[in-house]
Design a protein around this motif. Structure first.
Motif, mmCIF file in Angstrom:
data_model
loop_
_atom_site.group_PDB
_atom_site.id
_atom_site.type_symbol
_atom_site.label_atom_id
_atom_site.label_comp_id
_atom_site.label_asym_id
_atom_site.label_seq_id
_atom_site.Cartn_x
_atom_site.Cartn_y
_atom_site.Cartn_z
ATOM 1 N N VAL A 182 -3.800 -4.287 -4.882
ATOM 2 C CA VAL A 182 -3.046 -2.637 -4.494
ATOM 3 C C VAL A 182 -4.247 -1.945 -4.394
ATOM 4 O O VAL A 182 -4.867 -1.604 -5.259
ATOM 5 N N ILE A 183 -4.251 -0.934 -3.191
ATOM 6 C CA ILE A 183 -5.225 -0.169 -2.769
ATOM 7 C C ILE A 183 -4.603 1.245 -2.722
ATOM 8 O O ILE A 183 -3.703 1.262 -2.005
ATOM 9 N N ARG A 184 -5.293 2.194 -3.308
ATOM 10 C CA ARG A 184 -4.882 3.488 -2.838
ATOM 11 C C ARG A 184 -6.162 4.449 -2.724
ATOM 12 O O ARG A 184 -7.130 4.182 -3.431
ATOM 13 N N ASN A 185 -6.423 4.980 -1.627
ATOM 14 C CA ASN A 185 -7.330 5.754 -1.184
ATOM 15 C C ASN A 185 -8.585 4.973 -0.976
ATOM 16 O O ASN A 185 -9.760 5.459 -1.444
ATOM 17 N N GLY A 186 -8.399 3.696 -0.510
ATOM 18 C CA GLY A 186 -9.433 3.026 -0.538
ATOM 19 C C GLY A 186 -10.104 1.992 -1.659
ATOM 20 O O GLY A 186 -11.130 1.172 -1.577
ATOM 21 N N ILE A 204 3.820 -6.553 -10.341
ATOM 22 C CA ILE A 204 2.448 -5.939 -10.494
ATOM 23 C C ILE A 204 2.447 -4.727 -10.969
ATOM 24 O O ILE A 204 3.648 -4.039 -10.464
ATOM 25 N N VAL A 205 2.132 -4.098 -12.191
ATOM 26 C CA VAL A 205 2.115 -2.853 -12.623
ATOM 27 C C VAL A 205 0.875 -2.127 -12.177
ATOM 28 O O VAL A 205 -0.168 -2.610 -12.331
ATOM 29 N N VAL A 206 1.429 -0.738 -11.285
ATOM 30 C CA VAL A 206 0.368 -0.054 -10.912
ATOM 31 C C VAL A 206 0.095 1.179 -11.894
ATOM 32 O O VAL A 206 1.029 1.834 -12.137
ATOM 33 N N PRO A 207 -1.240 1.017 -12.473
ATOM 34 C CA PRO A 207 -1.330 2.107 -13.587
ATOM 35 C C PRO A 207 -1.523 3.688 -12.929
ATOM 36 O O PRO A 207 -1.952 3.634 -11.740
#
Length: 791
Positions: A182-186, A204-207
């Motif tokens: 899981v990608i956020r801002n690269g 999946i849990v995204v913190p």
């Protein structure tokens, strides 16, 4: 998986002819055709000729494709299509809005390959609005390794927005190892590893998850690696809920849909679904105050969805305009009952990972919902969509009064009327039938025609069973039923699926206290091609004297935003009604005041945001003030013109004689405290031509929009000035559309000369390469030039 944009290197011709022209997709062939009274599409498609076309692309097979599965995607071919690769038919489709995927692996060969697409559009009329023709959306090629993720094989949904928990379903062609990032801002913010037997679902849990909402459209990317085959899907973490207690909520917060309907064309460039044009359309809708769009009356493009995701605009994606009763002779009604399951699967595959999509609409003004067969079909559509996607809800736009008329034999839509309309050709304008007839009637009788009809007992009887078979009952022009039905049907959730602009404040007044009224979608946001003149208040200064909507009429005139992308005073009213602005003001141009105009129920004001009318000194006109307050006062050059209590529709009118200077409106509460004020100031009287690019820098795959206006020396528009503008020279640009917002336009948009409408017009260019692009124009009021940087 390698995804390749396949838009370049095409040529097209009229089918059976050898008049090939090179084109870059997306492309609209219809916009280049002649308009004539004998063309059977008539007012529906602006009298353009309906013809068949052949598109051809030749290419050498790349080494990287050899030995791999190859899929070609056509996001939209209008209307009926066939696709051949090296003379092998690989697909055929009856619906111009279907996303087509074809396996071309076996048809490819070493060396030169030829793709040939037949786009048939000669059977007219096939739509109630302008459709365009040809390959009008993007084309992509997917090259898949031996072990691969299936096309549309990654679907992401939110399990718990509070925890940031998502679920990903991955479909592959065989078993193997899956790695998910899981990608956020690269940056990778979460990951997991598992094995699959071909169909795996992982949580999946995204913190510290950053949620997606209209106010904060935060986006993530899911990178799926299956044995070296990588697919990336963008998604947002958000949960949509629809209950009778709380109405529509996103992440637990109530959202009132302040929406607009739109057709799929992009004005001066026709139906081509260019990424930049689609993004611009969504952006302007949001700037106008709309937080939601309804794709009327067909599935929207992927470019629209991407823009909605990025900008935070909610989407109601609609399936079709007809079910089994034809509205026009050659529309999709002959195929819906056979194709609806695969069509809905196609829509869900397209929409699933887009957080902006919150509702599916199964149809528009389908009179079938008044009878047993159609009521059952309503249920089937809803239940099947729930099976395909349990994260979204289902509606259908029903014209309540028209259902009742149909049940009594006065069917606004019927196969018989559709056939009669197609057979009526003409040495003179054909008589309107079906929806065109009722639209004309509504134009004459006013907006109350449909709204009052919807309140009849028979209208209720002929809609209640279908409404029970959808999650949100779609009311087209049924605002006068809202309060009564909220009381009589305590479990019904109501969506104003099509409404008049003049009812925006009334809607908000009801919705704020009634969560089961979840939204309002005005007809329409952007103006559009086709249905010519239906929403126009154009005076004879700009059109034929009898307002007969014959050849020469091009646009509907139905937009709160005109077809060039300019917001009108009706936009200003809407922003006040929605509580986004405190006060706004518009003026009827004195040179148009009191003049007869083409009739329409879909427009309620000719006002513009101007107080510059040289030569009109002493001429009477009207000033419209929009505000939510106790009373308003109007001042001209410091002198009070009048004071009025505000009407219950947030709009009041003052009669004024024009004098240059400062026009100011002030709104007050009951204690005479000032709430807000708005000022219009007169400009000069000497016009000059001004070219105004919407952006100083444009990407090489973007579009250059240049507004051309007659202004004073300070840039104030002088809307009374009129005169042809000619594009004399272009550098590093191709002109692809040029014209004003006037619904009556004999030249069309494929021209280098344009008249102005209320002092302005718009040109659209496609960049050729990179560097400095230049435009030079001439006019009766001087010449002008401008530059744009292409990078």
């Amino acid at each position: 998986m390698e995804k390749i944009l396949f838009n370049g290197g095409w040529k097209y011709a009229h089918l059976g002819e050898n008049d090939y022209k090179e084109v870059t997709l997306p492309h609209d062939a219809m916009i280049y055709e002649d308009r004539a009274l004998e063309n059977k599409g008539g007012t529906n498609n602006s009298y353009f000729a309906g013809l068949d076309y052949e598109y051809v692309k030749e290419f050498d097979l790349p080494e990287s494709w050899k030995g791999k599965k190859t899929i070609i995607e056509f996001e939209g071919i209008m209307m009926v299509s066939e696709v051949f690769v090296n003379d092998v038919k690989v697909s055929e489709c009856d619906y111009g809005y279907t996303d087509i995927f074809a396996d071309i692996t076996e048809a490819l060969k070493d060396g030169k390959n030829t793709i040939r697409v037949i786009a048939k559009n000669h059977d007219q009329p096939n739509s109630r609005w302008y459709t365009g023709a040809g390959i009008y959306r993007d084309v992509n090629v997917y090259v898949l390794p031996e072990k691969h993720i299936l096309i549309n094989g990654v679907k992401v949904k939110t399990v718990d927005y509070k925890e940031g928990k998502i679920s990903a379903n991955i479909k592959t062609n065989t078993n193997g190892e899956l790695r998910l990032n899981v990608i956020r801002n690269g940056e990778v913010v979460a990951n997991t590893l598992t094995t699959t037997d071909g169909n795996a679902t992982l949580e999946i849990v995204v913190p510290n998850a950053e949620l997606w909402s209209p106010e904060h459209p935060n986006l993530y990317e899911l990178e799926v690696n299956f044995e070296g085959d990588i697919v990336k899907e963008r998604f947002g973490i958000r949960t949509v809920s629809l209950t009778k207690e709380e109405g529509l909520t996103i992440n637990g917060e109530r959202v009132i849909l302040k929406g607009a309907c739109f057709h799929h064309d992009n004005g001066p460039i026709g139906a081509r679904s260019h990424k930049a044009a689609e993004y611009r359309k969504v952006r302007i809708h949001k700037e106008a105050g709309y937080n939601a769009l309804r794709s009327a009356h067909n599935p929207c493009s992927k470019n629209i969805l991407n823009a909605c995701d990025e900008l935070g605009v909610l989407m109601v994606d609609e399936y079709v305009d007809c079910w089994y009763i034809h509205k026009t002779q050659y529309d999709y009604a002959s195929h819906v009952e056979a194709n609806w399951k695969k069509d809905l699967e196609n829509i869900v595959d397209k929409d699933f990972n887009h957080p902006s999509v919150i509702l599916y609409s199964t149809g528009n003004e389908v009179a079938e919902t008044s009878e047993k067969r159609g009521i059952e079909l309503t249920k089937n559509f809803t239940e099947y969509l729930h099976q395909l996607d349990d994260t979204r809800y289902v509606s259908c736009g029903v014209n309540i009064f028209f259902n009742y008329l149909y049940s009594m034999g006065f069917g606004v839509y019927s196969d018989k009327k559709a056939e009669k309309s197609a057979k009526t050709t003409a040495k003179k304008k054909k008589k309107s039938v079906g929806s065109e007839f009722f639209n004309d009637l509504a134009g004459i009788l006013g907006a109350d025609f449909m709204k009052l009809g919807a309140t009849l007992h028979g209208s209720n009887v002929k809609t209640r069973d279908a409404f029970a078979n959808m999650d949100a009952a779609g009311y087209n022009y049924g605002i006068n039923r809202y309060k009564k039905d909220l009381k009589n049907y305590p479990n019904r959730i109501i969506l104003g699926s099509e409404t008049f602009c003049s009812d925006a404040y009334k809607f908000m007044s009801i919705a704020k206290d009634n969560p089961r009224l979840i939204g309002d979608f005005v007809w329409a946001g952007f103006d559009y091609l086709g249905e010519v003149g239906i929403g126009s208040w154009t005076t004879s200064d700009y059109c034929d004297d009898d307002f007969a909507h014959q050849v020469g009429w091009l646009n509907a005139g139905s937009g709160r935003i005109d077809i060039t992308g300019k917001m009108t005073s009706e936009t200003d009213y809407t922003r006040v009604a929605f509580g986004l602005d405190t006060i706004n003001m518009g003026v009827i141009a004195p040179f148009h005041y009191g003049k007869k105009h083409s009739p329409s129920s879909w427009k309620f004001s000719q006002a513009e945001r101007s107080w510059t009318y040289p030569g009109c000194e002493g001429v009477k006109t009207e000033v419209e003030v929009y505000a939510i307050c106790h009373h308003v006062e109007l001042f001209l050059n410091g002198t009070k013109i009048g004071k009025k209590a505000m009407n219950d529709d947030a709009r009041t009118i003052f009669k004024v004689k024009y004098q240059p200077g400062e026009l100011k409106a002030v709104s007050y509460d009951k204690e005479n405290n000032v709430i807000g004020e708005v000022v219009l100031v007169s400009g000069g009287s000497t016009p000059t031509l001004r070219l105004e690019p919407e952006a100083a820098t444009v990407a090489s795959d973007g579009l250059v929009y240049v507004r051309m206006r007659y202004t004073d020396e300070n840039g104030t528009l002088i809307s009374s000035v009129r005169g042809d503008i000619k594009i004399e020279k272009m550098e590093n640009l191709e002109l692809i559309g040029f014209g004003s917002a006037c619904p009556y336009n004999t030249r069309g948009y494929i021209t280098e000369v344009s008249d102005t409408y209320f002092g302005e017009t718009l040109a659209v260019f496609a960049p050729i390469g990179k560097g400095i692009a230049k435009i030079e124009c001439s006019s009766p009021f001087g010449n002008a030039s401008t530059t744009v940087e292409i990078n």
